[in-house]
Enzyme design. Structure first.
Site, mmCIF file in Angstrom:
data_model
loop_
_atom_site.group_PDB
_atom_site.id
_atom_site.type_symbol
_atom_site.label_atom_id
_atom_site.label_comp_id
_atom_site.label_asym_id
_atom_site.label_seq_id
_atom_site.Cartn_x
_atom_site.Cartn_y
_atom_site.Cartn_z
ATOM 1 N N GLU A 1 0.806 -1.223 0.000
ATOM 2 C CA GLU A 1 0.000 0.000 0.000
ATOM 3 C C GLU A 1 0.841 1.276 0.000
ATOM 4 O O GLU A 1 0.347 2.353 0.320
ATOM 5 C CB GLU A 1 -0.955 0.012 1.196
ATOM 6 C CG GLU A 1 -1.988 -1.096 1.197
ATOM 7 C CD GLU A 1 -2.962 -1.061 0.021
ATOM 8 O OE1 GLU A 1 -2.750 -0.300 -0.939
ATOM 9 O OE2 GLU A 1 -3.950 -1.814 0.079
ATOM 10 N N HIS B 1 -12.500 -2.826 2.491
ATOM 11 C CA HIS B 1 -11.075 -2.965 2.769
ATOM 12 C C HIS B 1 -10.719 -2.690 4.234
ATOM 13 O O HIS B 1 -10.399 -3.622 4.962
ATOM 14 C CB HIS B 1 -10.308 -2.041 1.807
ATOM 15 C CG HIS B 1 -8.824 -2.179 1.868
ATOM 16 N ND1 HIS B 1 -7.995 -1.837 0.828
ATOM 17 C CD2 HIS B 1 -8.008 -2.618 2.852
ATOM 18 C CE1 HIS B 1 -6.746 -2.074 1.166
ATOM 19 N NE2 HIS B 1 -6.722 -2.538 2.399
ATOM 20 N N HIS C 1 -6.936 -3.201 9.079
ATOM 21 C CA HIS C 1 -8.209 -3.858 8.794
ATOM 22 C C HIS C 1 -8.884 -4.188 10.124
ATOM 23 O O HIS C 1 -9.209 -5.333 10.395
ATOM 24 C CB HIS C 1 -7.995 -5.154 8.004
ATOM 25 C CG HIS C 1 -7.272 -4.978 6.706
ATOM 26 N ND1 HIS C 1 -6.896 -6.034 5.918
ATOM 27 C CD2 HIS C 1 -6.852 -3.856 6.067
ATOM 28 C CE1 HIS C 1 -6.276 -5.576 4.829
ATOM 29 N NE2 HIS C 1 -6.233 -4.261 4.909
ATOM 30 N N TYR D 1 -7.323 21.071 21.926
ATOM 31 C CA TYR D 1 -7.353 20.192 23.107
ATOM 32 C C TYR D 1 -5.939 19.790 23.513
ATOM 33 O O TYR D 1 -5.133 19.385 22.695
ATOM 34 C CB TYR D 1 -8.175 18.941 22.788
ATOM 35 C CG TYR D 1 -8.352 17.997 23.957
ATOM 36 C CD1 TYR D 1 -9.241 18.296 24.977
ATOM 37 C CD2 TYR D 1 -7.628 16.812 24.029
ATOM 38 C CE1 TYR D 1 -9.413 17.440 26.037
ATOM 39 C CE2 TYR D 1 -7.790 15.940 25.088
ATOM 40 C CZ TYR D 1 -8.693 16.260 26.094
ATOM 41 O OH TYR D 1 -8.858 15.400 27.146
ATOM 42 N N HIS E 1 -2.526 2.309 8.510
ATOM 43 C CA HIS E 1 -3.619 1.647 7.805
ATOM 44 C C HIS E 1 -3.847 0.292 8.453
ATOM 45 O O HIS E 1 -2.878 -0.391 8.793
ATOM 46 C CB HIS E 1 -3.258 1.476 6.334
ATOM 47 C CG HIS E 1 -4.103 0.463 5.641
ATOM 48 N ND1 HIS E 1 -5.473 0.591 5.535
ATOM 49 C CD2 HIS E 1 -3.798 -0.709 5.027
ATOM 50 C CE1 HIS E 1 -5.956 -0.457 4.879
ATOM 51 N NE2 HIS E 1 -4.958 -1.270 4.573
ATOM 52 N N TYR F 1 -20.139 12.887 19.194
ATOM 53 C CA TYR F 1 -19.279 14.058 18.982
ATOM 54 C C TYR F 1 -17.820 13.692 18.717
ATOM 55 O O TYR F 1 -17.072 14.431 18.080
ATOM 56 C CB TYR F 1 -19.403 15.040 20.155
ATOM 57 C CG TYR F 1 -18.670 14.619 21.415
ATOM 58 C CD1 TYR F 1 -19.323 13.890 22.395
ATOM 59 C CD2 TYR F 1 -17.329 14.946 21.606
ATOM 60 C CE1 TYR F 1 -18.656 13.492 23.541
ATOM 61 C CE2 TYR F 1 -16.657 14.556 22.754
ATOM 62 C CZ TYR F 1 -17.321 13.822 23.709
ATOM 63 O OH TYR F 1 -16.662 13.428 24.844
HETATM 64 ZN ZN LIG Z 1 -5.137 -3.088 3.617
#
Ligand SMILES: [Zn+2]
Length: 233
Positions: free
Chosen positions: A77, A159, A98, A212, A96, A117
């Site tokens: 990726e 994905h 899953h 914050y 990234h 929120y």
């Molecule tokens: Zn992936």
């Protein structure tokens, strides 16, 4: 070894560990990068977490997508990681994964609306869904970068999810938050239609999240009188 580089490698290894511990990246899924020179340092392709070695399993990819001769292949990726750094100059880390509930929503092609929120943590009134494209493609990179143009997190259809931040700690924390929100949203949908917060309220909360934790920006305590809730008719 360059001291700064080894620090970045340690941070990636720590992030990898944390995501594993939180159960965000089952199996070989999930990849992590930090902005580095004119490109990025990114986890290598297809490494099992228990075999992860920060020395050899973190690869430099330059701004044009090239890796050093003899280095391991970067995560499949890498294209969307690079596209996100090009599009979001304020982002220095991309994760990234899953994770279970975020992926469930992504597979139902459901973005996360303003049902809570905390959704504003991703800097907007929703956590958008990038359209499906084959993993590893330039097409997916384009969709991901577009979904993250004004957000710090998004779902990828069929994905998983992506979270970004000014630091790796921020990005991992946001990925965890996205997973918590996804689980809550799935639960709320079981109860019926969620009640969504208005756009103005989400804009206000997103603005608050930006400051914050920054002490200098904290408002003075003036102990305002609480307002009574609106009376039910
Ligand atoms: Zn992936």
């Amino acid at each position: 070894m360059h001291a700064r580089k080894s620090k970045a490698q340690k941070a990636i290894a720590a992030a990898q560990n944390k995501m594993q511990r939180l159960g965000l990246s089952p199996g070989r899924s999930g990849n992590i990068s930090v902005r580095w020179k004119d490109g990025m340092l990114i986890t290598a392709s297809g490494i099992l977490p228990e075999d992860f070695d920060a020395e050899t399993d973190i690869v430099f990819v330059d701004g044009t997508g090239k890796t050093a001769l003899g280095a391991k292949a970067p995560s499949s990726e890498w294209r969307f990681h690079l596209a996100i750094y090009a599009a979001r100059l304020d982002a220095d880390a991309v994760v990234h994964c899953h994770s279970r509930f975020a992926t469930a929503l992504a597979c139902a092609n459901l973005p996360i609306p303003a049902f809570h929120y905390m959704v504003a943590k991703a800097l907007g009134p929703d956590i958008p869904l990038a359209p499906y494209a084959t993993y590893g493609t330039l097409e997916l990179a384009g969709y991901a970068a577009a979904a993250l143009a004004e957000r710090n997190a998004c779902l990828l259809a069929n994905h998983g999810q992506i979270a970004i931040g000014a630091s790796l700690e921020d990005a991992v924390e946001l990925a965890e938050e996205v997973e918590v929100l996804a689980a809550q949203y799935v639960t709320v949908r079981m109860l019926g239609e969620p009640v969504l917060l208005p756009a103005e309220e989400m804009a206000l909360v997103a603005e608050r999240f930006k400051s914050y934790g920054k002490a200098a920006n904290r408002p003075a305590m003036t102990a305002p009188k609480p307002k009574a809730p609106p009376r039910k008719r």
